[in-house]
Design a protein around this motif. Sequence first.
Motif, PDB file in Angstrom:
ATOM      1  N   VAL A   6       0.860  -1.182   0.000  1.00 46.36           N
ATOM      2  CA  VAL A   6       0.000   0.000   0.000  1.00 46.36           C
ATOM      3  C   VAL A   6       0.896   1.231   0.000  1.00 46.36           C
ATOM      4  CG1 VAL A   6      -1.844   1.274   1.155  1.00 46.36           C
ATOM      5  CG2 VAL A   6      -1.786  -1.230   1.302  1.00 46.36           C
ATOM      6  N   VAL A 169      -3.387   5.082  -1.924  1.00 45.99           N
ATOM      7  CA  VAL A 169      -4.377   5.797  -1.123  1.00 45.99           C
ATOM      8  C   VAL A 169      -4.131   7.291  -1.244  1.00 45.99           C
ATOM      9  CG1 VAL A 169      -5.369   6.102   1.171  1.00 45.99           C
ATOM     10  CG2 VAL A 169      -4.435   3.868   0.504  1.00 45.99           C
ATOM     11  N   ALA A 187      -7.611   3.902  -3.471  1.00 48.44           N
ATOM     12  CA  ALA A 187      -8.574   4.156  -2.400  1.00 48.44           C
ATOM     13  C   ALA A 187      -8.613   5.657  -2.155  1.00 48.44           C
ATOM     14  CB  ALA A 187      -8.191   3.417  -1.120  1.00 48.44           C
ATOM     15  N   LEU A 213      -8.567   0.291   6.030  1.00 48.65           N
ATOM     16  CA  LEU A 213      -7.686  -0.509   5.176  1.00 48.65           C
ATOM     17  C   LEU A 213      -7.535  -1.928   5.672  1.00 48.65           C
ATOM     18  CD1 LEU A 213      -4.895   2.125   4.432  1.00 48.65           C
ATOM     19  CD2 LEU A 213      -6.602   1.249   2.821  1.00 48.65           C
ATOM     20  N   VAL A 217      -7.311  -4.693   2.770  1.00 48.96           N
ATOM     21  CA  VAL A 217      -6.043  -5.306   2.404  1.00 48.96           C
ATOM     22  C   VAL A 217      -6.126  -6.827   2.422  1.00 48.96           C
ATOM     23  CG1 VAL A 217      -3.667  -5.649   3.193  1.00 48.96           C
ATOM     24  CG2 VAL A 217      -4.621  -3.350   3.014  1.00 48.96           C
TER      25      VAL A 217
END
Length: 218
Positions: A6, A169, A187, A213, A217
């Motif tokens: 991420v 993100v 996101a 998250l 995830v």
Amino acid sequence: MTYDTVVFDNDGVLVGRTRFDVLRDATRDAFEECGVEEPDPDDVERMTIGATPGSVGTVCQTYDLDPGSFWRTRDDVVSKAQQQEAREGRKTPYDDLNELQSLEVEMGIVSSNQQATVDFLVDHFDGFERFGAAYGREPTIHSLQLRKPNPHYIEQALGDLDAGNALFVGDNESDVRAAENAGIDSAFIRRPHRRDWELNVWPTWEIDRLSDLHDIVG
């Protein structure tokens, strides 16, 4: 969907955004450092947010400034102003940053802010120890072309993190587009300044807090 990596935008996602007046005042100071004592307020604003190589060149021509030298000064002064905001407690991490400590993925940061600003914030605040890559812009005019939605810095971070299936993100439409351009999911986080924002892009996910998250995830 399971992600192994991420990557996060920084300002407005991990740390609070810098107030516009702070950025504008710092940009005016940069003009003064370059010998322009009374720049046109419109030119100051153009160099504060959304500058492009073309607009930098046009503004510098007006004041007979070398564009490369001016932009290096501008980025240095603006970065130092943001660092001062952090030191004085006006620019701080969001209170849910600690939620990332238990997220079992590789993590990185990609910002359109200066690399010097990103490096300072990562070193200054607790909670950034788990980020294996942290990219901002170099203090060059060319770097303006590499800002999101250009995927350049995202792709560099993904390479550093040896990413397989990654998520980006962010809190801007350019973040969503940058993820698309990098071929990864996105996101969109609805921080208070984006709570009622009407999107013109379609992120893979929408979240309210970083803790969301954990469900995404996998």
